[in-house]
Design an enzyme around this catalytic site. Structure first.
Site, PDB file in Angstrom:
ATOM      1  N   HIS A 215       0.831  -1.220   0.000  1.00  0.00           N
ATOM      2  CA  HIS A 215       0.000   0.000   0.000  1.00  0.00           C
ATOM      3  C   HIS A 215       0.861   1.263   0.000  1.00  0.00           C
ATOM      4  O   HIS A 215       0.433   2.302   0.499  1.00  0.00           O
ATOM      5  CB  HIS A 215      -0.957   0.029   1.198  1.00  0.00           C
ATOM      6  CG  HIS A 215      -1.711  -1.256   1.386  1.00  0.00           C
ATOM      7  ND1 HIS A 215      -2.943  -1.491   0.833  1.00  0.00           N
ATOM      8  CD2 HIS A 215      -1.363  -2.395   2.039  1.00  0.00           C
ATOM      9  CE1 HIS A 215      -3.339  -2.715   1.144  1.00  0.00           C
ATOM     10  NE2 HIS A 215      -2.403  -3.293   1.880  1.00  0.00           N
TER      11      HIS A 215
ATOM     12  N   SER B 282      15.212  20.426 -16.481  1.00  0.00           N
ATOM     13  CA  SER B 282      14.016  21.207 -16.766  1.00  0.00           C
ATOM     14  C   SER B 282      14.438  22.452 -17.529  1.00  0.00           C
ATOM     15  O   SER B 282      15.504  23.010 -17.273  1.00  0.00           O
ATOM     16  CB  SER B 282      13.334  21.587 -15.455  1.00  0.00           C
ATOM     17  OG  SER B 282      12.577  22.770 -15.631  1.00  0.00           O
TER      18      SER B 282
ATOM     19  N   LYS C  42      16.313  20.930 -11.317  1.00  0.00           N
ATOM     20  CA  LYS C  42      15.643  19.657 -11.616  1.00  0.00           C
ATOM     21  C   LYS C  42      16.544  18.649 -12.320  1.00  0.00           C
ATOM     22  O   LYS C  42      17.346  18.988 -13.174  1.00  0.00           O
ATOM     23  CB  LYS C  42      14.421  19.908 -12.511  1.00  0.00           C
ATOM     24  CG  LYS C  42      13.247  20.561 -11.820  1.00  0.00           C
ATOM     25  CD  LYS C  42      12.623  19.694 -10.748  1.00  0.00           C
ATOM     26  CE  LYS C  42      11.860  18.517 -11.308  1.00  0.00           C
ATOM     27  NZ  LYS C  42      10.651  18.928 -12.036  1.00  0.00           N
TER      28      LYS C  42
ATOM     29  N   GLU D 274      10.250   7.427 -16.816  1.00  0.00           N
ATOM     30  CA  GLU D 274       8.894   7.930 -17.079  1.00  0.00           C
ATOM     31  C   GLU D 274       8.407   7.526 -18.470  1.00  0.00           C
ATOM     32  O   GLU D 274       7.254   7.112 -18.648  1.00  0.00           O
ATOM     33  CB  GLU D 274       8.862   9.451 -16.982  1.00  0.00           C
ATOM     34  CG  GLU D 274       9.143   9.980 -15.590  1.00  0.00           C
ATOM     35  CD  GLU D 274       9.340  11.488 -15.630  1.00  0.00           C
ATOM     36  OE1 GLU D 274       8.340  12.200 -15.746  1.00  0.00           O
ATOM     37  OE2 GLU D 274      10.492  11.951 -15.553  1.00  0.00           O
TER      38      GLU D 274
END
Ligand code: ARG
Length: 472
Positions: free
Chosen positions: A162, A289, A295, A302
């Protein structure tokens, strides 16, 4: 006499009064993508020509001329000098048309053969090679996971259910979970390969042929054999030209593989956040970024996760395309190719890039140790300790649960409770109980097959290391 400007495409000769409308051609042509099957188409044609010669349907000279002509076309395609013509529809007719223009005997090549079987033959030959390459690449990905586990063997992290901290595991154990999944993908791939590797040649357009073709010899020549070298032939000419199960099966295997990769990528992306901080992905495999200078994004993870959508979509597209088709071949089936090509390309690329990226993952041992030192992870061990002293598990579960809430209310970790505080919850809880919170001791106590304990994970890592180093 009215001479046609261009020779009529083979599939339109005789029957048709006019050529196809340019827009109809553009709409139906598949050569823009099925040219990828050229090498397989030529190999299939050479094997077919040789069989026609053995059957007495081509002379030795005709067969030789066809073979030389096809080999020349193969070289031109390789060199990029072959001119593909959309008005000739597909890869099969482009190659046959050029051959026939150069070699008169080329007009005999299509004897006893149809594009309906040719297209499935080519697809099977092509997919067979791609699947073998993918299988090898899969083993390399597994090896990268095993090597990462070996490199950071002693690192313990929380295991999650979970997405809440559950119990401690060796990082290697977590990585080996993916090795297991990928091995099942590998096995499914090989199992599927058995049904891909079946020769449809000799089925004709739908109902075989009246000519004396020798199906077995062509199948053997093209490598459509089982483990005992017996030819693998389709057993029903209608099924042979209507069947795309092998495409569906492959796409399904690929979809599950993509899901496994996606879950791995989700773990890696999560672990690379400041919140987790378990890993750093090397600069070469991350991006920045355009706006926020600080970043560093796990783009590869991804995108691999994102590409799962198209791989699953391709499976659904092929199934949907097939579901309403009457037997046998229908042009709808031409739509299978781009979905199949995309599935193969996407899966192979993602397996390769993940393998490379894993070689640039640095495990942040301090962050892992900090997270793994949460004594809550060993609450279950404390319940087991009570069970070993005769308490029924349900009661032990309850006692430890109360202990957790006492610790929470006192604002201290469960392993910092005093002997008096422990005894107050249950008299069975002596000070000795706190020894279960020694993490390295705890990691030694998980022996059963498949457990995350030190000895068992070592055994599993060694087993995989040995197994995978035997592979390509
Ligand atoms: N280009 C077709 C395909 O990809 C093969 C040709 C099938 N036969 C036909 N009569 N259209 O499925």
């Amino acid at each position: 006499m009215n001479k046609p400007q261009k020779p009529a495409p083979p599939a339109r000769s005789g029957r048709f009064a006019t050529g196809a409308a340019a827009e109809a051609n553009a709409y139906t042509a598949s050569v823009g993508f099925d040219h990828r099957l050229a090498a397989q188409d030529i190999a299939g044609s050479i094997a077919h020509a040789r069989m026609l010669h053995r059957a007495g349907l081509l002379t030795k000279a005709e067969c030789g001329a066809i073979e030389r002509g096809l080999n020349r076309i193969a070289r031109e395609i390789q060199a990029g000098t072959f001119r593909w013509r959309p008005e000739l529809e597909d890869v099969h007719m482009n190659i046959e048309a050029v051959l026939t223009r150069r070699v008169p005997a080329g007009a005999k090549l299509h004897t006893g053969r149809s594009r309906n079987e040719q297209v499935t033959l080519d697809t099977r030959l092509w997919l067979r090679d791609e699947m073998c390459a993918l299988a090898n690449e899969l083993h390399r990905l597994q090896r990268a996971l095993v090597e990462l586990g070996r490199k950071y063997f002693h690192v313990v992290i929380p295991g999650y259910t979970h997405l809440q901290r559950a119990q401690p595991v060796l990082l290697a154990h977590h990585l080996l979970a993916y090795v297991e999944m990928l091995e099942r993908d590998y096995e499914r791939l090989l199992d599927c390969l058995v049904r891909v590797n079946v020769c449809p040649l000799g089925s004709g357009a739908i109902a075989g042929t009246t000519l004396p073709l020798d199906r077995a010899s062509v199948a053997i020549e093209l490598g459509f054999v089982d483990a005992r070298h017996r030819p693998m032939l389709t057993q029903n000419s209608m099924d042979a030209v209507a069947d795309r199960d092998f495409v569906v099966e492959f796409c399904a295997v690929a979809a599950l593989l993509a899901v496994h990769e996606s879950r791995l990528c989700e773990d890696l992306a999560l672990w690379s956040t400041s919140e987790f901080g378990f890993i750093r992905i090397g600069d070469a495999y991350t991006t920045g970024s355009s706006l926020m200078p600080q970043k560093k994004n796990p783009d590869i993870a991804e995108l691999t996760r994102g590409k799962t959508g198209r791989v699953i979509g391709n499976l659904v597209a092929v199934l949907t395309m097939l579901k309403g088709l009457p037997l046998t071949y229908n042009s709808d089936m031409q739509e299978d190719k781009e979905r199949l090509f995309d599935t193969v390309d996407t899966c192979r690329a993602s397996v390769r890039i993940l393998t490379a990226m894993l070689g640039h993952v640095a495990v942040q041992e301090d962050a892992c140790a900090r997270a793994a030192s949460d004594p809550g992870l060993l609450a279950t061990d404390l319940a087991d300790w009570l069970v070993e002293r005769g308490m029924p598990f349900r009661e032990a579960h309850h006692v430890v649960g109360r202990l957790v809430s006492v610790a929470e209310s006192k604002g201290k970790p469960i392993n910092r409770l005093t002997p008096a505080e422990l005894r107050k919850v249950d008299k069975a809880l002596t000070g000795a109980a706190l020894r279960v919170f020694d993490l390295s001791h705890a990691m030694k106590r998980r022996h059963a097959v498949g457990s995350p304990g030190v000895k068992e994970v070592r055994r599993q890592l060694d087993r995989w290391h040995k197994f995978l180093s035997h592979e390509s």
